[in-house]
Design an enzyme around this catalytic site. Structure first.
Site, PDB file in Angstrom:
ATOM      1  N   PHE A   1       0.808  -1.225   0.000  1.00  0.00           N
ATOM      2  CA  PHE A   1       0.000   0.000   0.000  1.00  0.00           C
ATOM      3  C   PHE A   1       0.841   1.276   0.000  1.00  0.00           C
ATOM      4  O   PHE A   1       0.301   2.372  -0.085  1.00  0.00           O
ATOM      5  CB  PHE A   1      -0.983   0.031   1.177  1.00  0.00           C
ATOM      6  CG  PHE A   1      -2.056  -1.018   1.104  1.00  0.00           C
ATOM      7  CD1 PHE A   1      -3.153  -0.842   0.275  1.00  0.00           C
ATOM      8  CD2 PHE A   1      -1.966  -2.184   1.846  1.00  0.00           C
ATOM      9  CE1 PHE A   1      -4.145  -1.812   0.178  1.00  0.00           C
ATOM     10  CE2 PHE A   1      -2.944  -3.167   1.760  1.00  0.00           C
ATOM     11  CZ  PHE A   1      -4.043  -2.982   0.929  1.00  0.00           C
TER      12      PHE A   1
ATOM     13  N   HIS B   1     -12.057  -4.437   1.039  1.00  0.00           N
ATOM     14  CA  HIS B   1     -10.813  -3.785   0.622  1.00  0.00           C
ATOM     15  C   HIS B   1     -11.012  -2.269   0.573  1.00  0.00           C
ATOM     16  O   HIS B   1     -12.119  -1.789   0.278  1.00  0.00           O
ATOM     17  CB  HIS B   1     -10.423  -4.307  -0.760  1.00  0.00           C
ATOM     18  CG  HIS B   1      -9.018  -4.007  -1.151  1.00  0.00           C
ATOM     19  ND1 HIS B   1      -8.647  -2.801  -1.721  1.00  0.00           N
ATOM     20  CD2 HIS B   1      -7.887  -4.743  -1.047  1.00  0.00           C
ATOM     21  CE1 HIS B   1      -7.347  -2.819  -1.959  1.00  0.00           C
ATOM     22  NE2 HIS B   1      -6.856  -3.980  -1.560  1.00  0.00           N
TER      23      HIS B   1
END
Length: 221
Positions: free
Chosen positions: A78, A187
């Site tokens: 990320f 998500h």
């Protein structure tokens, strides 16, 4: 096999490095770096481990692939390099943190400051071909990162695992929830964040749990 990885992880994972699949994986990856544009840069493949030694892990966040565009991937799930536009999923992660704590964040896409506090930002696949998402899936990385998760679940206690989306939840299906806090949500992608990632309060829940276990909470902001 002599793998260049942080010493505590090297000790824990040496058995994996000696297995035939890892030699096959290593040969494939080495060839790919010679022939193709591969991310992250080779010296950052194990950055998540190098910046977060085994005995310092408090929280595990599981991603899927490294970012596949130029200058994005830095070896942390990320996370992107300093100065790179913040990707949509990370934008939503920051929105949730701000809502969770009621404070604004100084925006940077580089999550190294989390790693240094004990957040293992683990992608299931540690490399990817430029502009080709999923290109290194099914080559052996998943077996290796499964072993990482199994080792953490078995040899540690009081960790927080954040499993965002079906892929991460399947990846973490064998984590011992009697020993660890397992947090699940959709998500943070713009396609799914509104279905339960927003409002999940995973970050404050993680800190509350860590404090209960006598550990220092993470400074997410």
């Amino acid at each position: 096999m002599d793998v260049k990885i942080e010493s505590s992880w090297k000790e824990k994972l040496q058995g994996e490095f000696e297995k035939p699949y890892f030699e096959t994986l290593t040969n494939f990856i080495r060839d790919e770096y010679q022939r193709e544009k591969i991310f992250p840069p080779a010296h950052l493949i194990f950055s998540a481990f190098d910046k977060c030694p085994f005995d310092e892990v408090k929280v595990v966040i599981i991603g899927q692939d490294p970012y596949h565009n130029i200058d994005q991937a830095n070896g942390l799930a990320f996370s992107v390099n300093e100065g790179v536009r913040i990707p949509p999923s990370l934008v939503n992660i920051y929105k949730e943190i701000e809502a969770d704590f009621g404070k604004s964040i100084t925006k940077t896409g580089n999550l190294e400051h989390w790693s240094k506090q004990g957040v293992l930002l683990l992608n299931a696949t540690l490399t990817v071909k430029a502009h080709t998402p999923g290109s290194h899936q099914g080559k052996g990385w998943e077996q290796f990162t499964d072993a990482v998760i199994d080792t953490l679940s078995r040899d540690c206690s009081g960790l927080v695992f954040m499993l965002w989306g079906n892929y991460a939840q399947q990846k973490g299906k064998n984590i011992d929830a009697n020993k660890h806090l397992v947090l699940k949500s959709p998500h943070p992608s713009p396609l799914s964040a509104h279905r339960g990632f927003f409002g999940s309060r995973h970050f404050s829940k993680a800190n509350e749990y860590l404090v209960e276990k006598g550990k220092k909470p993470i400074e997410w902001i």
